[in-house]
Design a protein around this motif. Structure first.
Motif, PDB file in Angstrom:
ATOM      1  N   LEU A  90       0.821  -1.215   0.000  1.00  0.00           N
ATOM      2  CA  LEU A  90       0.000   0.000   0.000  1.00  0.00           C
ATOM      3  C   LEU A  90       0.856   1.268   0.000  1.00  0.00           C
ATOM      4  O   LEU A  90       0.339   2.365  -0.171  1.00  0.00           O
ATOM      5  CB  LEU A  90      -0.931   0.039   1.225  1.00  0.00           C
ATOM      6  CG  LEU A  90      -1.839  -1.171   1.470  1.00  0.00           C
ATOM      7  CD1 LEU A  90      -2.780  -0.895   2.640  1.00  0.00           C
ATOM      8  CD2 LEU A  90      -2.627  -1.545   0.237  1.00  0.00           C
ATOM      9  N   PRO A  96      -0.931  -1.404  -5.381  1.00  0.00           N
ATOM     10  CA  PRO A  96      -1.441  -2.052  -4.174  1.00  0.00           C
ATOM     11  C   PRO A  96      -2.031  -3.431  -4.447  1.00  0.00           C
ATOM     12  O   PRO A  96      -2.681  -3.641  -5.458  1.00  0.00           O
ATOM     13  CB  PRO A  96      -2.536  -1.087  -3.700  1.00  0.00           C
ATOM     14  CG  PRO A  96      -2.937  -0.312  -4.910  1.00  0.00           C
ATOM     15  CD  PRO A  96      -1.738  -0.258  -5.805  1.00  0.00           C
ATOM     16  N   LYS A  98      -4.601  -5.330  -2.426  1.00  0.00           N
ATOM     17  CA  LYS A  98      -5.471  -5.168  -1.258  1.00  0.00           C
ATOM     18  C   LYS A  98      -6.105  -6.507  -0.903  1.00  0.00           C
ATOM     19  O   LYS A  98      -6.951  -7.005  -1.630  1.00  0.00           O
ATOM     20  CB  LYS A  98      -6.543  -4.116  -1.549  1.00  0.00           C
ATOM     21  CG  LYS A  98      -5.951  -2.729  -1.779  1.00  0.00           C
ATOM     22  CD  LYS A  98      -7.018  -1.647  -1.891  1.00  0.00           C
ATOM     23  CE  LYS A  98      -7.672  -1.649  -3.247  1.00  0.00           C
ATOM     24  NZ  LYS A  98      -8.686  -0.571  -3.363  1.00  0.00           N
ATOM     25  N   TYR A 103      -5.162  -5.166   3.813  1.00  0.00           N
ATOM     26  CA  TYR A 103      -6.066  -4.016   3.706  1.00  0.00           C
ATOM     27  C   TYR A 103      -7.231  -4.026   4.694  1.00  0.00           C
ATOM     28  O   TYR A 103      -7.614  -2.976   5.205  1.00  0.00           O
ATOM     29  CB  TYR A 103      -6.605  -3.958   2.271  1.00  0.00           C
ATOM     30  CG  TYR A 103      -7.222  -2.634   1.871  1.00  0.00           C
ATOM     31  CD1 TYR A 103      -6.490  -1.447   1.914  1.00  0.00           C
ATOM     32  CD2 TYR A 103      -8.546  -2.566   1.449  1.00  0.00           C
ATOM     33  CE1 TYR A 103      -7.053  -0.236   1.530  1.00  0.00           C
ATOM     34  CE2 TYR A 103      -9.118  -1.360   1.057  1.00  0.00           C
ATOM     35  CZ  TYR A 103      -8.372  -0.200   1.098  1.00  0.00           C
ATOM     36  OH  TYR A 103      -8.926   0.992   0.715  1.00  0.00           O
ATOM     37  N   TRP A 104      -7.789  -5.200   4.965  1.00  0.00           N
ATOM     38  CA  TRP A 104      -9.026  -5.246   5.757  1.00  0.00           C
ATOM     39  C   TRP A 104      -8.783  -4.781   7.203  1.00  0.00           C
ATOM     40  O   TRP A 104      -7.888  -5.294   7.876  1.00  0.00           O
ATOM     41  CB  TRP A 104      -9.614  -6.657   5.776  1.00  0.00           C
ATOM     42  CG  TRP A 104     -10.159  -7.118   4.464  1.00  0.00           C
ATOM     43  CD1 TRP A 104      -9.651  -6.857   3.220  1.00  0.00           C
ATOM     44  CD2 TRP A 104     -11.324  -7.933   4.258  1.00  0.00           C
ATOM     45  NE1 TRP A 104     -10.427  -7.451   2.254  1.00  0.00           N
ATOM     46  CE2 TRP A 104     -11.460  -8.118   2.861  1.00  0.00           C
ATOM     47  CE3 TRP A 104     -12.250  -8.535   5.099  1.00  0.00           C
ATOM     48  CZ2 TRP A 104     -12.495  -8.881   2.303  1.00  0.00           C
ATOM     49  CZ3 TRP A 104     -13.278  -9.289   4.548  1.00  0.00           C
ATOM     50  CH2 TRP A 104     -13.391  -9.448   3.168  1.00  0.00           C
ATOM     51  N   PRO A 105      -9.611  -3.845   7.698  1.00  0.00           N
ATOM     52  CA  PRO A 105      -9.381  -3.333   9.052  1.00  0.00           C
ATOM     53  C   PRO A 105      -9.936  -4.212  10.176  1.00  0.00           C
ATOM     54  O   PRO A 105      -9.502  -4.098  11.324  1.00  0.00           O
ATOM     55  CB  PRO A 105     -10.092  -1.977   9.039  1.00  0.00           C
ATOM     56  CG  PRO A 105     -11.135  -2.074   7.963  1.00  0.00           C
ATOM     57  CD  PRO A 105     -10.612  -3.046   6.952  1.00  0.00           C
ATOM     58  N   TYR A 106     -10.919  -5.077   9.875  1.00  0.00           N
ATOM     59  CA  TYR A 106     -11.558  -5.865  10.936  1.00  0.00           C
ATOM     60  C   TYR A 106     -11.681  -7.331  10.526  1.00  0.00           C
ATOM     61  O   TYR A 106     -12.132  -7.628   9.413  1.00  0.00           O
ATOM     62  CB  TYR A 106     -12.970  -5.337  11.249  1.00  0.00           C
ATOM     63  CG  TYR A 106     -12.976  -3.897  11.699  1.00  0.00           C
ATOM     64  CD1 TYR A 106     -12.678  -3.561  13.017  1.00  0.00           C
ATOM     65  CD2 TYR A 106     -13.251  -2.874  10.802  1.00  0.00           C
ATOM     66  CE1 TYR A 106     -12.666  -2.239  13.436  1.00  0.00           C
ATOM     67  CE2 TYR A 106     -13.244  -1.547  11.206  1.00  0.00           C
ATOM     68  CZ  TYR A 106     -12.948  -1.238  12.522  1.00  0.00           C
ATOM     69  OH  TYR A 106     -12.932   0.067  12.920  1.00  0.00           O
ATOM     70  N   GLY A 166      -5.728   2.067   8.917  1.00  0.00           N
ATOM     71  CA  GLY A 166      -5.458   2.561   7.569  1.00  0.00           C
ATOM     72  C   GLY A 166      -6.543   3.446   6.975  1.00  0.00           C
ATOM     73  O   GLY A 166      -6.384   3.957   5.866  1.00  0.00           O
TER      74      GLY A 166
ATOM     75  N   LEU B 287      -8.051   4.246  -1.750  1.00  0.00           N
ATOM     76  CA  LEU B 287      -6.651   4.250  -1.319  1.00  0.00           C
ATOM     77  C   LEU B 287      -5.964   5.481  -1.896  1.00  0.00           C
ATOM     78  O   LEU B 287      -5.962   5.698  -3.106  1.00  0.00           O
ATOM     79  CB  LEU B 287      -5.956   2.965  -1.783  1.00  0.00           C
ATOM     80  CG  LEU B 287      -4.492   2.834  -1.353  1.00  0.00           C
ATOM     81  CD1 LEU B 287      -4.351   2.751   0.174  1.00  0.00           C
ATOM     82  CD2 LEU B 287      -3.852   1.609  -2.010  1.00  0.00           C
ATOM     83  N   GLU B 291      -0.452   5.476   2.475  1.00  0.00           N
ATOM     84  CA  GLU B 291      -1.086   4.197   2.794  1.00  0.00           C
ATOM     85  C   GLU B 291      -2.513   4.341   3.288  1.00  0.00           C
ATOM     86  O   GLU B 291      -3.197   3.346   3.515  1.00  0.00           O
ATOM     87  CB  GLU B 291      -0.251   3.469   3.850  1.00  0.00           C
ATOM     88  CG  GLU B 291       1.114   3.078   3.323  1.00  0.00           C
ATOM     89  CD  GLU B 291       1.941   2.330   4.350  1.00  0.00           C
ATOM     90  OE1 GLU B 291       1.367   1.558   5.132  1.00  0.00           O
ATOM     91  OE2 GLU B 291       3.163   2.539   4.368  1.00  0.00           O
ATOM     92  N   LYS B 292      -2.951   5.564   3.517  1.00  0.00           N
ATOM     93  CA  LYS B 292      -4.299   5.764   4.060  1.00  0.00           C
ATOM     94  C   LYS B 292      -5.356   5.628   2.965  1.00  0.00           C
ATOM     95  O   LYS B 292      -5.079   5.852   1.784  1.00  0.00           O
ATOM     96  CB  LYS B 292      -4.419   7.153   4.694  1.00  0.00           C
ATOM     97  CG  LYS B 292      -3.473   7.371   5.865  1.00  0.00           C
ATOM     98  CD  LYS B 292      -3.910   6.565   7.074  1.00  0.00           C
ATOM     99  CE  LYS B 292      -2.900   6.728   8.207  1.00  0.00           C
ATOM    100  NZ  LYS B 292      -3.017   5.691   9.227  1.00  0.00           N
ATOM    101  N   ARG B 402      -4.728   5.652  -7.393  1.00  0.00           N
ATOM    102  CA  ARG B 402      -4.836   4.259  -6.952  1.00  0.00           C
ATOM    103  C   ARG B 402      -6.200   3.979  -6.319  1.00  0.00           C
ATOM    104  O   ARG B 402      -6.435   2.917  -5.775  1.00  0.00           O
ATOM    105  CB  ARG B 402      -3.736   3.948  -5.930  1.00  0.00           C
ATOM    106  CG  ARG B 402      -2.325   4.219  -6.464  1.00  0.00           C
ATOM    107  CD  ARG B 402      -1.273   3.589  -5.575  1.00  0.00           C
ATOM    108  NE  ARG B 402      -1.335   4.100  -4.201  1.00  0.00           N
ATOM    109  CZ  ARG B 402      -0.666   3.558  -3.188  1.00  0.00           C
ATOM    110  NH1 ARG B 402       0.080   2.483  -3.381  1.00  0.00           N
ATOM    111  NH2 ARG B 402      -0.754   4.078  -1.984  1.00  0.00           N
TER     112      ARG B 402
END
Lengths: 175, 426
Positions: A90, A96, A98, A103-106, A166, B287, B291-292, B402
């Motif tokens: 990322l 990227p 993902k 990438y997944w937050p949860y 993120g 994205l 990275e955020k 992106r």
């Protein structure tokens, strides 16, 4: 009648209006118990997670039988999404990848989604134990849980995801 | 009046490379260019009495269809990722073959995550539960008892125009590039009415909307939007909502990204915090350069598109053309559209066609004299909040390329000497 009094009456009449419109009620009351079979949403707190459990070791067979054809052996992707790898991709300037791991937050999202929507050709066909196990397997492919770690309603919400921080709110959010 | 007369035939330029004053459209100044169209020949050859004028035509149909000569006006369906994976992709509106602001229901774009369910309306139920005083269940008959509202609104998939994030321009037509935008007149019950009946708990901030498709596609939506202008829709362009658009009931969140307008709506759960579903974490998040990622990007920001000329509909001879397109904003109504024929070096305002409605596309038109040479056509919209559609460079400077979703930068068609249009970056 003075203008004041007349205005007062009009105000009373308007105050009554909402209660008149509320008379249009055609929804049928339903008990939470009757809604329960439909309530498949699982938020980050995991409060609605069902009983059951599974490990990555158990999930490997489920994955091979029900997922690998589309998502590739070990989650490397196929006709459908890559599910593993991509950590570090990322960063600025990179293309990227993902995935659940990058990438997944949860982790709860994985259980929620797989239970409702996968496998693609037979959604909602797996037992909750199978969903816990295959979720554990995908998390294990991403190096997030150990092969024998037990995932259940208590442990799944506590799984710490690498990209948990993120996400930021959209700066021009109107609400 | 005298002035108007003297203007006739002059077709006053308004911007570079042949863009004419928009007054041209009203004042008939284009008459001068029509001479080349006067053909010679005997009157009998020019105007034959056709067979269909010499016998009665076809009888009546219970459900009308377009003319058989319009059989090329079709949606574009990119191939599925694998043969077995039907129903996972999109069908895209052929915007270049349509005019006006409304999309015919059969050409409205589709994006499905698990195909189109075949729902018997008598079996369908909508449930509202969660942080409410009284959970409620609605049959379709019950929903029909409420007062209804209609509104004309666009729906645009968040992924529309996403191909233009690619470093190189894509050799694709307008449907493939931009055809995830459509507009209907939607009719239904205000969601606020149903939520008030259930009695929303003061702690509630969000709701989860879920479909009855195989994927049970679900999204978290701010309660404020639900109480503001959300509509539980039963009708699309006057008839019941099409299966591919959510039959028998879909959610309409005017201006919000397409995916949140949940189709086949079966459940609304009132909650305090978002559920973080797959389609608001893994997908439909943007994205950025670092990275955020932006999450919960709801309104489709101001955007416009020239739908004619466009790839596949070549200019046939030099002379007058109307540049026509659509402009829309999920944050309000369109205030202005400018057009350029020289890749954005000079601009002139287009005519905005009534009605100009909030969160609905506006049809714009601008007169153009094509001199037969190369041109780069662009349109740039400004909405009622003052937001101006960004250039591709400005768009990329803010968020990078992106992000996949919510691509709203100015789009360009290059016209070559043969009159063919292609997608370019300019």
């Amino acid at each position: 009648m003075s203008t004041h009094k007349r205005l007062g009456l009009i105000a009373v009449w308007f105050a009554l209006l909402p209660s008149l419109t509320q008379a249009q009620q055609f929804g049928q009351p339903i008990s939470p118990a009757d809604v329960a079979p439909w309530d498949i949403s699982i938020g980050p707190d995991g409060a609605t997670l069902p009983p059951g459990h599974g490990t990555a070791a158990q999930g490997e067979a489920v994955y091979a039988a029900k997922c690998a054809a589309c998502h590739g052996e070990k989650g490397t992707g196929g006709p459908a999404d890559v599910l593993a790898g991509g950590r570090g991709s990322l960063t600025t300037g990179k293309t990227p990848s993902k995935t659940v791991g990058s990438y997944w937050p949860y982790a709860t999202t994985l259980f929620d989604y797989v239970r409702r929507a996968m496998p693609f050709t037979a959604p909602k066909s797996m037992t909750d134990d199978e969903v816990y196990a295959v979720s554990a397997y995908i998390l294990n492919l991403n190096g997030i849980v150990g092969i024998d770690d037990v995932l259940d309603a208590q442990s799944l919400p506590r799984v710490s995801m690498p990209n948990r921080n993120g996400f930021v709110r959209f700066p021009r959010d109107p609400g | 009046m005298a002035k108007r007369k003297s203007d006739r035939g002059l077709a006053e330029p308004a911007a570079g490379n042949g863009i004419l004053s928009r007054r041209t459209l009203f004042e008939g100044a284009i008459a001068a260019t029509a001479s080349s169209m006067t053909a010679a020949g005997a009157a009998a050859e020019l105007l034959p009495v056709q067979a269909y004028m010499q016998s009665p035509g076809a009888g009546f149909a219970t459900y009308g269809q377009p003319s058989r000569f319009e059989d090329k006006v079709l949606r574009v369906i990119p191939p599925p990722p694998a043969p077995g994976l039907l129903g996972i992709g999109t069908a895209r509106t052929p915007l270049h073959l349509l005019d006006g602001m409304i999309t015919p229901s059969g050409l409205h774009f589709e994006r499905s995550h698990s195909g189109i369910p075949d729902i018997d309306p008598d079996q369908h139920r909508l449930v509202i539960h969660g942080l409410v005083r009284q959970p409620l269940m609605f049959t379709l008959d019950a929903l029909h008892r409420y007062p209804m509202q209609s509104r004309i609104a666009f729906i645009e998939c968040a992924g529309n125009s996403g191909a233009l994030n690619a470093p190189q321009p894509q050799p694709l037509g307008i449907a493939a590039l931009h055809g995830l935008l459509s507009c209907s007149e939607w009719t239904g019950v205000r969601l606020a009415t149903l939520l008030e009946e259930a009695g929303v708990d003061p702690a509630a901030r969000w709701l989860i909307a879920e479909g009855a498709d195989g994927a049970s596609m679900s999204r978290s939506i701010p309660l404020a939007k639900a109480m503001d202008d959300a509509l539980v829709c039963l009708y699309q362009n006057g008839e019941r909502v099409r299966p591919s658009n959510g039959y028998p009931v879909r959610l309409l969140l005017p201006g919000f990204e397409g995916n949140t307008n949940v189709k086949w709506l079966r459940r609304i759960k009132v909650v305090a915090t978002p559920t973080m579903s797959k389609d608001e974490t893994s997908k439909y998040t943007i994205l950025l350069k670092d990275e955020k990622a932006w999450q919960f990007v709801f309104p489709m920001e101001v955007k416009s598109l020239i739908t004619r000329p466009a790839p596949g509909i070549a200019l046939t001879s030099r002379g007058f053309y109307e540049i026509s397109g659509l402009a829309w904003s999920g944050n309000g109504s369109i205030r202005q559209v400018d057009v350029s024929a020289d890749g954005g070096q000079s601009w002139a305002p287009a005519v905005l066609q009534e009605p100009i409605l909030p969160k609905a596309p506006v049809r714009f038109r601008a007169p153009w004299q094509w001199n037969g040479g190369p041109a780069v056509l662009q349109s740039r919209a400004t909405d009622s909040t003052g937001m101006v559609q960004p250039t591709r460079a400005a768009f990329a400077a803010e968020r990078g390329l992106r992000g996949i979703y919510h691509y709203n930068a100015i789009a360009s068609w290059r016209i070559d000497e043969k009159g063919e249009a292609t997608n370019v970056y300019a």
